[in-house]
Design a protein around this motif. Structure first.
Motif, PDB file in Angstrom:
ATOM      1  N   VAL A 218      -2.929   3.795  -1.756  1.00 17.62           N
ATOM      2  CA  VAL A 218      -2.542   3.594  -3.152  1.00 17.62           C
ATOM      3  C   VAL A 218      -1.066   3.203  -3.237  1.00 17.62           C
ATOM      4  N   ILE A 219      -0.253   3.836  -2.381  1.00 15.61           N
ATOM      5  CA  ILE A 219       1.176   3.568  -2.415  1.00 15.61           C
ATOM      6  C   ILE A 219       1.463   2.131  -2.015  1.00 15.61           C
ATOM      7  N   LEU A 220       0.657   1.602  -1.140  1.00 12.60           N
ATOM      8  CA  LEU A 220       0.967   0.286  -0.584  1.00 12.60           C
ATOM      9  C   LEU A 220       0.100  -0.832  -1.140  1.00 12.60           C
ATOM     10  N   SER A 221      -0.633  -0.526  -2.213  1.00 16.70           N
ATOM     11  CA  SER A 221      -1.643  -1.516  -2.603  1.00 16.70           C
ATOM     12  C   SER A 221      -1.185  -2.532  -3.649  1.00 16.70           C
ATOM     13  N   MET A 222       0.029  -2.405  -4.180  1.00 20.68           N
ATOM     14  CA  MET A 222       0.419  -3.312  -5.254  1.00 20.68           C
ATOM     15  C   MET A 222       1.761  -3.976  -4.956  1.00 20.68           C
ATOM     16  N   PRO A 223       1.834  -4.708  -3.881  1.00 19.23           N
ATOM     17  CA  PRO A 223       3.164  -5.200  -3.513  1.00 19.23           C
ATOM     18  C   PRO A 223       3.611  -6.424  -4.301  1.00 19.23           C
ATOM     19  N   ALA A 224       4.397  -6.193  -5.340  1.00 13.36           N
ATOM     20  CA  ALA A 224       5.064  -7.307  -6.013  1.00 13.36           C
ATOM     21  C   ALA A 224       6.438  -7.468  -5.365  1.00 13.36           C
ATOM     22  N   VAL A 225       7.018  -6.325  -5.032  1.00 14.45           N
ATOM     23  CA  VAL A 225       8.264  -6.289  -4.260  1.00 14.45           C
ATOM     24  C   VAL A 225       8.080  -5.223  -3.201  1.00 14.45           C
ATOM     25  N   GLN A 226       8.629  -5.468  -2.030  1.00 11.96           N
ATOM     26  CA  GLN A 226       8.503  -4.471  -0.973  1.00 11.96           C
ATOM     27  C   GLN A 226       9.773  -3.649  -0.906  1.00 11.96           C
ATOM     28  N   VAL A 227       9.631  -2.382  -1.209  1.00 14.87           N
ATOM     29  CA  VAL A 227      10.774  -1.481  -1.147  1.00 14.87           C
ATOM     30  C   VAL A 227      10.708  -0.724   0.178  1.00 14.87           C
ATOM     31  N   PRO A 228      11.770  -0.835   0.994  1.00 14.65           N
ATOM     32  CA  PRO A 228      11.729  -0.129   2.277  1.00 14.65           C
ATOM     33  C   PRO A 228      11.715   1.385   2.074  1.00 14.65           C
ATOM     34  N   TYR A 229      10.816   2.044   2.750  1.00 16.28           N
ATOM     35  CA  TYR A 229      10.801   3.501   2.685  1.00 16.28           C
ATOM     36  C   TYR A 229      10.264   4.083   3.984  1.00 16.28           C
ATOM     37  N   ARG A 230      10.483   5.360   4.166  1.00 16.81           N
ATOM     38  CA  ARG A 230       9.925   6.110   5.295  1.00 16.81           C
ATOM     39  C   ARG A 230       9.154   7.282   4.735  1.00 16.81           C
ATOM     40  N   SER A 231       8.187   7.775   5.514  1.00 11.53           N
ATOM     41  CA  SER A 231       7.462   8.963   5.076  1.00 11.53           C
ATOM     42  C   SER A 231       7.214   9.905   6.245  1.00 11.53           C
ATOM     43  N   TRP A 232       7.157  11.173   5.922  1.00  9.93           N
ATOM     44  CA  TRP A 232       6.880  12.229   6.905  1.00  9.93           C
ATOM     45  C   TRP A 232       5.746  13.047   6.302  1.00  9.93           C
ATOM     46  N   LEU A 233       4.582  12.931   6.920  1.00  9.23           N
ATOM     47  CA  LEU A 233       3.391  13.490   6.286  1.00  9.23           C
ATOM     48  C   LEU A 233       2.792  14.631   7.112  1.00  9.23           C
ATOM     49  N   PRO A 234       2.384  15.707   6.450  1.00  6.44           N
ATOM     50  CA  PRO A 234       1.748  16.804   7.190  1.00  6.44           C
ATOM     51  C   PRO A 234       0.369  16.369   7.688  1.00  6.44           C
ATOM     52  N   ARG A 235      -0.037  16.903   8.841  1.00  8.23           N
ATOM     53  CA  ARG A 235      -1.306  16.448   9.420  1.00  8.23           C
ATOM     54  C   ARG A 235      -2.513  17.062   8.702  1.00  8.23           C
ATOM     55  N   ARG A 236      -2.474  18.369   8.559  1.00  2.53           N
ATOM     56  CA  ARG A 236      -3.693  19.010   8.065  1.00  2.53           C
ATOM     57  C   ARG A 236      -3.533  19.727   6.726  1.00  2.53           C
ATOM     58  N   GLU A 237      -2.393  20.343   6.532  1.00  5.97           N
ATOM     59  CA  GLU A 237      -2.259  21.202   5.352  1.00  5.97           C
ATOM     60  C   GLU A 237      -2.474  20.432   4.060  1.00  5.97           C
TER      61      GLU A 237
END
Lengths: 115, 335
Positions: free
Chosen positions: B50-69
Motif C-alpha cells: 500500500v505504501i509503495l503503490s501510488m508513485p507520483a513522486v518517489q520519496v526516499p525512505y527507509r524502514s525497520w520492520l518487526p518480523r512477527r510481532e
C-alpha cells in the motif's frame, strides 16, 4: 388482516428510522465543536495551498490567525481571561468565521486574477 | 534482535497530490526497491504494498520492520539538518526489535534527494507534503493503528509543523531538541544560524560541518563517521540557511495548534549546538494537555539519531509510546 397489520408496523418502523436518521443528521450538523471548526479550517487552507488558490505566504498568514485563535481559546478555557465564558467563546467562534471568510475571499481573488 | 527490513535505495512513497514528475534516476532504481519490498512481504509485511503503490513522486525512505510481532503503533521519523534517514538506523532497529514498525524519510535536499540535481535543494513546503502523504499511506497500510511522528532538531520542528497542519493524521508526536530559537527573546541562539550571515552571496555555499558536527557531538569517532558518510550534506547555500532559520522560528506559530496529540519533547542539557530553552518554550506553547517534557542531563544535541539513544531514554520512549498508543486505540474504539 394480520398481514395488513404487520405491513403497517413495517411502514411505521421505516418512518421512525428515517425520522431518527434525519434528526441525527440535523443535530450532528449543528454540533461542530470549536476544535472541529479549527481542524476543518486548517484542512481548507491546506487544500487551497495545494491547488494553488492560496500562495505559501497567504496560507502561512491564515495558519498564524488560527494559531492566535488557539492561544486565545486556551486562555479562556484556563480561566485566564476575565470574561463570561459564553461571551468569550462567542468571540472565538466569530474569529473562526472571519478566518473562514478570509480563506474564501483570498481564493476568489486568485480565481479572478487567473481569469 | 528481530528481523529488520532496510531499504537502502530510493523507494517509492506515493504522493497522490503532488504534481512532480518521476525523476529518471529514481525510476532506474525502482526494480531493486521492488525486490526489497518482496523480501519484506515474505517476512509478513503484505500491507507494505500500500505504501509503495501510488508513485507520483518517489520519496526516499527507509524502514525497520518487526518480523512477527503484531504492531500496536507505527513511527514516521524525520532527521536533523545535514543528516538523512540513515541516521535513524540504530533507533529504527531498536524500535523494530520491540515490535514497532519504524519508517524514516529523507527531507528534501538531503539524503537520496541529493542524487537528483533538480531536487537537491532544501524545500520545507514540499517536505511537509511528503510527510502528509507518508502519514496517509501509513494509515492505509496499518489500518486502525496510531501513527506517531518522530523528529530530531530540524526534523523535530518539521514534525511539530506537520502535527499542527494535519491533526487528524498524527496520533502522537515525539520531538527531540526541536528549536534553535527562544521565543521570548526572539533571537537565534544557535551558532548554526549565525554562520550563514558571514557568507557573501545567497548562492554561496557554507561548510556547516564545523558547526553541525562539532556542535552535535564531542565524540571524535562519531564526528569522523558523520563527516565521512557521503549521504550526509554539510554544505548549504546562504539562501538555504536563511530558509532554515525562518522555518525554525515559524515552529512557534505551529505549537498552539497541537491541541490533542500526545506530545513528548526531549531536551539535552549538554547540547553545544542549541540551548534547551528554545525547546522548553515550544513545550510550553503546545496546546495539548497530554504533553511531557524530558530533559537528559547527559545527552548532547543528537538524542535519537546516529546511535545516540541511551538505554534509559529508550525505556522512557517505549513506555510513553505504548501508553499513548493503547489510549489512542481505546479512544478510537469508543467513537
Amino acid at each position: 388482516m394480520q398481514a395488513k397489520h404487520s405491513h403497517r408496523l413495517v411502514h411505521m418502523g421505516i418512518l421512525l428510522t428515517a425520522l431518527s436518521l434525519c434528526t441525527n443528521a440535523t443535530s450532528s450538523a449543528k454540533e461542530w465543536t470549536t476544535y472541529e471548526r479549527q481542524v476543518n479550517l486548517m484542512k481548507r487552507i491546506n487544500a487551497a495551498q495545494k491547488s494553488k488558490l492560496l500562495t505559501v505566504r497567504q496560507a502561512k498568514d491564515l495558519r498564524k490567525d488560527l494559531s492566535k485563535i488557539a492561544v486565545k481559546k486556551r486562555k479562556i478555557l484556563s480561566g485566564a481571561v476575565d470574561r463570561e465564558d459564553g461571551e468569550a467563546m462567542d468571540k472565538i467562534e466569530a474569529r473562526l468565521t472571519k478566518t473562514s471568510h478570509k480563506i474564501e475571499e483570498e481564493k476568489e481573488e486568485t480565481r479572478e486574477d487567473r481569469n | 534482535m528481530k528481523s529488520i527490513s532496510r531499504n537502502l535505495s530510493i523507494l517509492a512513497m506515493g504522493l497522490l497530490l503532488s504534481q512532480c514528475p518521476l525523476p529518471p534516476d529514481a525510476q532506474a532504481k525502482s526494480p531493486s526497491s521492488r525486490q526489497k519490498l518482496s523480501m519484506a512481504q515474505r517476512k509478513g509485511r503484505a500491507n507494505n504494498t500500500v505504501i509503495l503503490s501510488m508513485p507520483a513522486v518517489q520519496v526516499p525512505y527507509r524502514s525497520w520492520l518487526p518480523r512477527r510481532e503484531k504492531p500496536r503503533m507505527v513511527l514516521l521519523c524525520i532527521h536533523a539538518l545535514g543528516l538523512s534517514s540513515k541516521s535513524f538506523d540504530n533507533f529504527g532497529r531498536r524500535m523494530a526489535a520491540s515490535g514497532i514498525p519504524t519508517f524514516a524519510l529523507d527531507v528534501r535536499g538531503f539524503g537520496e534527494w541529493m542524487k537528483r540535481p533538480e531536487e537537491a535543494h532544501m524545500d520545507f513546503e514540499a517536505c511537509l507534503t511528503d510527510v502528509e502523504q507518508g502519514l496517509k499511506n501509513l494509515h492505509r497500510a496499518y489500518p486502525g493503528l496510531p501513527v506517531f511522528l518522530v523528529g530530531e532538531s530540524m526534523g523535530g520542528a518539521i514534525a511539530i509543523q506537520a502535527a499542527s497542519r494535519y491533526p487528524d493524521q498524527v496520533n502522537g508526536l515525539l520531538a527531540a531538541v526541536p528549536s534553535t530559537t527562544e521565543k521570548a527573546r526572539n533571537t537565534a541562539k544557535s551558532t548554526m544560524v549565525v554562520a550563514y550571515r558571514t557568507a557573501e552571496s545567497p548562492g554561496e555555499h557554507v561548510d556547516m560541518s564545523p558547526v553541525i558536527v562539532d556542535g552535535a557531538t564531542s565524540d571524535p569517532s562519531l564526528r569522523r563517521k558523520i563527516e565521512a558518510d557521503p549521504i550526509n550534506r554539510m554544505e548549504l547555500s546562504k539562501k538555504e540557511l536563511a530558509q532554515f532559520e525562518k522555518f525554525m522560528k515559524e515552529t512557534h506559530d505551529a505549537t498552539p495548534l497541537i491541541e490533542r496529540a500526545p506530545t513528548m519533547i526531549l531536551v539535552a542539557y549538554k547540547d553545544k549546538l542549541v540551548t534547551p530553552a528554545g525547546s522548553v518554550d515550544l513545550f510550553t506553547e503546545i496546546g495539548s494537555p497530554q504533553k511531557l517534557l524530558v530533559g537528559d542531563g547527559n545527552s548532547e544535541h543528537l538524542m535519537l539519531e546516529e546511535g545516540q539513544m541511551t538505554s534509559e531514554m529508550e525505556w522512557i520512549i517505549k513506555g510513553w509510546l505504548r501508553s499513548k498508543a493503547s489510549r489512542t486505540i481505546l479512544n478510537e474504539g469508543a467513537r
